[in-house]
Every structure is written in C-alpha cells, then in structure tokens.
Design an enzyme around this catalytic site. Sequence first.
Site, PDB file in Angstrom:
ATOM      1  N   SER A   1       0.827  -1.216   0.000  1.00  0.00           N
ATOM      2  CA  SER A   1       0.000   0.000   0.000  1.00  0.00           C
ATOM      3  C   SER A   1       0.857   1.261   0.000  1.00  0.00           C
ATOM      4  O   SER A   1       2.018   1.237   0.410  1.00  0.00           O
ATOM      5  CB  SER A   1      -0.882  -0.034   1.265  1.00  0.00           C
TER       6      SER A   1
ATOM      7  N   LEU B   1       3.087   4.358   0.153  1.00  0.00           N
ATOM      8  CA  LEU B   1       4.469   4.687  -0.210  1.00  0.00           C
ATOM      9  C   LEU B   1       5.260   3.426  -0.562  1.00  0.00           C
ATOM     10  O   LEU B   1       6.079   3.430  -1.488  1.00  0.00           O
ATOM     11  CB  LEU B   1       5.147   5.441   0.939  1.00  0.00           C
TER      12      LEU B   1
ATOM     13  N   ASP C   1       4.354  -7.882   4.066  1.00  0.00           N
ATOM     14  CA  ASP C   1       3.222  -7.062   4.509  1.00  0.00           C
ATOM     15  C   ASP C   1       2.189  -7.957   5.175  1.00  0.00           C
ATOM     16  O   ASP C   1       2.189  -9.175   4.984  1.00  0.00           O
ATOM     17  CB  ASP C   1       2.606  -6.342   3.279  1.00  0.00           C
TER      18      ASP C   1
ATOM     19  N   ASP D   1       4.798 -10.092   9.697  1.00  0.00           N
ATOM     20  CA  ASP D   1       4.654  -9.035  10.709  1.00  0.00           C
ATOM     21  C   ASP D   1       6.066  -8.574  11.036  1.00  0.00           C
ATOM     22  O   ASP D   1       6.860  -9.326  11.595  1.00  0.00           O
ATOM     23  CB  ASP D   1       3.962  -9.594  11.957  1.00  0.00           C
ATOM     24  N   VAL D   2       6.380  -7.331  10.664  1.00  0.00           N
ATOM     25  CA  VAL D   2       7.773  -6.874  10.788  1.00  0.00           C
ATOM     26  C   VAL D   2       8.279  -6.882  12.230  1.00  0.00           C
ATOM     27  O   VAL D   2       9.491  -6.941  12.457  1.00  0.00           O
ATOM     28  CB  VAL D   2       7.978  -5.462  10.177  1.00  0.00           C
TER      29      VAL D   2
ATOM     30  N   TYR E   1       3.926   8.014  18.035  1.00  0.00           N
ATOM     31  CA  TYR E   1       4.330   8.006  16.620  1.00  0.00           C
ATOM     32  C   TYR E   1       5.639   8.779  16.429  1.00  0.00           C
ATOM     33  O   TYR E   1       6.567   8.300  15.779  1.00  0.00           O
ATOM     34  CB  TYR E   1       3.208   8.619  15.771  1.00  0.00           C
TER      35      TYR E   1
ATOM     36  N   LYS F   1       9.320   7.393  15.142  1.00  0.00           N
ATOM     37  CA  LYS F   1       9.987   7.911  13.943  1.00  0.00           C
ATOM     38  C   LYS F   1      11.310   8.595  14.302  1.00  0.00           C
ATOM     39  O   LYS F   1      12.285   8.526  13.543  1.00  0.00           O
ATOM     40  CB  LYS F   1       9.049   8.866  13.193  1.00  0.00           C
TER      41      LYS F   1
ATOM     42  N   THR G   1      -1.303   9.479   0.167  1.00  0.00           N
ATOM     43  CA  THR G   1      -1.615   8.047   0.133  1.00  0.00           C
ATOM     44  C   THR G   1      -3.110   7.890   0.423  1.00  0.00           C
ATOM     45  O   THR G   1      -3.750   8.826   0.911  1.00  0.00           O
ATOM     46  CB  THR G   1      -0.790   7.281   1.187  1.00  0.00           C
TER      47      THR G   1
HETATM   48  N1  NAD Z   1       1.371   8.995   4.128  1.00  0.00           N
HETATM   49  C1  NAD Z   1       2.034   9.944   4.744  1.00  0.00           C
HETATM   50  O1  NAD Z   1       1.703  11.137   4.648  1.00  0.00           O
HETATM   51  C2  NAD Z   1       3.261   9.623   5.555  1.00  0.00           C
HETATM   52  C3  NAD Z   1       3.998  10.678   6.088  1.00  0.00           C
HETATM   53  C4  NAD Z   1       5.128  10.394   6.846  1.00  0.00           C
HETATM   54  C5  NAD Z   1       5.513   9.083   7.046  1.00  0.00           C
HETATM   55  N2  NAD Z   1       4.782   8.073   6.532  1.00  0.00           N
HETATM   56  C6  NAD Z   1       5.247   6.715   6.802  1.00  0.00           C
HETATM   57  O2  NAD Z   1       5.392   6.029   5.565  1.00  0.00           O
HETATM   58  C7  NAD Z   1       5.142   4.643   5.759  1.00  0.00           C
HETATM   59  C8  NAD Z   1       4.079   4.192   4.776  1.00  0.00           C
HETATM   60  O3  NAD Z   1       2.906   4.963   4.987  1.00  0.00           O
HETATM   61  P1  NAD Z   1       1.637   4.884   4.013  1.00  0.00           P
HETATM   62  O4  NAD Z   1       0.954   6.196   4.078  1.00  0.00           O
HETATM   63  O5  NAD Z   1       2.064   4.333   2.716  1.00  0.00           O
HETATM   64  O6  NAD Z   1       0.728   3.861   4.850  1.00  0.00           O
HETATM   65  P2  NAD Z   1      -0.179   2.637   4.371  1.00  0.00           P
HETATM   66  O7  NAD Z   1      -1.073   2.345   5.529  1.00  0.00           O
HETATM   67  O8  NAD Z   1      -0.788   2.917   3.030  1.00  0.00           O
HETATM   68  O9  NAD Z   1       0.880   1.441   4.197  1.00  0.00           O
HETATM   69  C9  NAD Z   1       1.493   0.821   5.291  1.00  0.00           C
HETATM   70  C10 NAD Z   1       1.619  -0.659   4.997  1.00  0.00           C
HETATM   71  O10 NAD Z   1       2.289  -1.265   6.107  1.00  0.00           O
HETATM   72  C11 NAD Z   1       1.660  -2.516   6.375  1.00  0.00           C
HETATM   73  N3  NAD Z   1       1.895  -2.900   7.770  1.00  0.00           N
HETATM   74  C12 NAD Z   1       1.396  -2.315   8.892  1.00  0.00           C
HETATM   75  N4  NAD Z   1       1.827  -2.967   9.987  1.00  0.00           N
HETATM   76  C13 NAD Z   1       2.608  -3.990   9.551  1.00  0.00           C
HETATM   77  C14 NAD Z   1       3.339  -5.014  10.204  1.00  0.00           C
HETATM   78  N5  NAD Z   1       3.349  -5.127  11.549  1.00  0.00           N
HETATM   79  N6  NAD Z   1       4.053  -5.884   9.452  1.00  0.00           N
HETATM   80  C15 NAD Z   1       4.050  -5.781   8.093  1.00  0.00           C
HETATM   81  N7  NAD Z   1       3.366  -4.835   7.419  1.00  0.00           N
HETATM   82  C16 NAD Z   1       2.658  -3.963   8.144  1.00  0.00           C
HETATM   83  C17 NAD Z   1       0.183  -2.278   6.069  1.00  0.00           C
HETATM   84  O11 NAD Z   1      -0.512  -3.487   5.848  1.00  0.00           O
HETATM   85  C18 NAD Z   1       0.259  -1.385   4.836  1.00  0.00           C
HETATM   86  O12 NAD Z   1       0.250  -2.140   3.645  1.00  0.00           O
HETATM   87  C19 NAD Z   1       4.731   4.477   7.231  1.00  0.00           C
HETATM   88  O13 NAD Z   1       5.868   4.090   7.971  1.00  0.00           O
HETATM   89  C20 NAD Z   1       4.294   5.868   7.626  1.00  0.00           C
HETATM   90  O14 NAD Z   1       4.456   6.098   9.006  1.00  0.00           O
HETATM   91  C21 NAD Z   1       3.665   8.298   5.791  1.00  0.00           C
END
Ligand code: NAD
Length: 258
Positions: free
Chosen positions: A15, A17, A36, A60-61, A164, A168, A199
């Site tokens: 999903s 990013l 994932d 699960d990471v 959070y 980070k 996203t």
């Molecule tokens: N979207 C934003 O604006 C934004 C901004 C800053 C940072 N981030 C970071 O970027 C990363 C991706 O964000 P995104 O918006 O694409 O989120 P998203 O929810 O679209 O994707 C996250 C993915 O991680 C997977 N996931 C969650 N927990 C998991 C686990 N324990 N083991 C394996 N997979 C797991 C989910 O199933 C999902 O597919 C995250 O770390 C988020 O904190 C996002």
Amino acid sequence: MELQNKVAVVTGGASGLGRAACDQLAAAGVKVAIFDLNEELAQEAVQALGPDKVRYQRVDVSDEQSVATAIADTVDVFGAIHLCVNCAGIGSAGKVLNRDNEPLPLAAFEKTLAVNLTGTFNVARLAAAQMAKNPPQGEAGERGVIINTASIAAYEGQMGQCAYAASKGGIVGLTLPMARDLATLGIRVNTIAPGIMGTPLMRAAPQQVQDNLVAAIQFPKRMGLPAEFGSLVVHIASNTYLNGETLRLDGGIRMQAR
Ligand SMILES: NC(=O)c1ccc[n+]([C@@H]2O[C@H](COP(=O)([O-])OP(=O)(O)OC[C@H]3O[C@@H](n4cnc5c(N)ncnc54)[C@H](O)[C@@H]3O)[C@@H](O)[C@H]2O)c1
C-alpha cells in the site's frame, strides 16, 4: 548501486508509499519481495507487476521469526538480498493524558514502537546479514542498501503524537550508527522523512483537515505523490555517495504547534 537484476525486500509494499517503491524498483529491473500483513492488496501488486518479478510474503515486521522465515524464503527464490526498503508502519493518536486526565495506555505506546521502530530494525538487521554475503559490486564494493521511512513527526511531532513521533525519531536516530556499523561491509543506510503524502490513508481524511495540512506546505502547494517517494527510493539506492543521512521529502513544510 546498479539496480538491474538486484533483489529488494520492501516492507509495507502492499500500500501507499511502499507500493510506489515497489512500482519504481520493479520498473528499474529489481526483483521485489513484499513483506506485509495485507494479503489482498499485496496480491494486487504481484498481479500488476508480474509474479516472476514480485513475490508476496505475509510478514509481521515486529515478529522475529516471521521476518527470519521470509528473508530465508526470499533468498531461496531470488538468490540474494541487495536492497531493504522499510515502509511498514502504523499511525497512532493519543495524548499523554486524555480528557479525564487518564494516562495513555502503555500498550498503545509500545505497539507503535514495536511496529515502526523495532520492526524497522528487525528487518534491517536480518536483511543486512544476507547483504554481508553478497560479493562486492562496482568500484566502491557495495554489498547492499537499506532505506528506512521516518516522518517529519520525528522533528515536529504534533499534539497526540508522542508514540508516533518517538517511533519515527528512533528511526532517524538509528540511521547514522547503523550506517557506521555496516560501512566496512559496503552497506549504506539512509532514511526518508516524508511530509504530507497523498496516500489513500491521507486522502481519506476530511477535506478540511487535508486543506489545512496543504496550506502549511511551502511549495508545491499539494500533498506529496507516492511516486515522488518511489523515485527517491530509486535515487538513494542508485547514488553510492548518499550514506548515513535522513532526507526530508516534504515541500518545505515545518509543522507548527496547533
Ligand atoms: N502517508 C504519509 O503522509 C506519511 C507521512 C510520513 C511518514 N509516513 C510513513 O510512511 C510509511 C508508509 O505509509 P503509508 O501512508 O504508505 O501507509 P499505508 O497504511 O498505506 O501502508 C502501510 C503498509 O504497512 C503494512 N503494515 C502495517 N503494519 C505492519 C506489520 N506489523 N508488518 C508488516 N506490514 C505492516 C500495512 O498493511 C500497509 O500495507 C509508514 O511508515 C508511515 O508512518 C507516511
């Protein structure tokens, strides 16, 4: 690192990013293993990008055995691991004390740290152990590249973001020492700190919330595109001189206190 025919592990690759990173790595000729929890979305990515080039493993990471098994399986099928892109993460909201001055449950704090911070380190350390076995590549003798995903919340965490932001901030903090630990092996470590990225999760927020966030961005006045994250992943992987650094990808936003 020259990317053609290399192998990447992308956590959270189903999903947002992570998916954008998968798209652009696959387009650059990299074989990708998606780690994932979301099987349905991950299978969509596999079908879209080609099952011969992209595989899915339910991981699960934050679970040591789950990651170790998937790493071993990736090496069995693709032969090696050269790139590790950590995108798996969860958001969480909760002030230190709620409206009734009751403290945030410790379990909520620990869960965020377990997935975002411990999960990132867990996958990176096991991927690095595989990278160490690669023959050195190119003039510099590179064996691997690790790219983590933090957030601007590491620097400007908002109200309700203790867990959070701490998770980070931990990723930003481990970037340089991990790069130092792995330098003699020719493994580079960098982190991307995204700002407000468009996203599906972010686009599901109420329009007013989205508008307020976009208003604080300097230029361009819009959310970041997942594809812009994906292209930075490819650039970091390709640019051998980038190491030990956290790069903000945020249109110049600096979040103020609300
Ligand atoms: N979207 C934003 O604006 C934004 C901004 C800053 C940072 N981030 C970071 O970027 C990363 C991706 O964000 P995104 O918006 O694409 O989120 P998203 O929810 O679209 O994707 C996250 C993915 O991680 C997977 N996931 C969650 N927990 C998991 C686990 N324990 N083991 C394996 N997979 C797991 C989910 O199933 C999902 O597919 C995250 O770390 C988020 O904190 C996002």
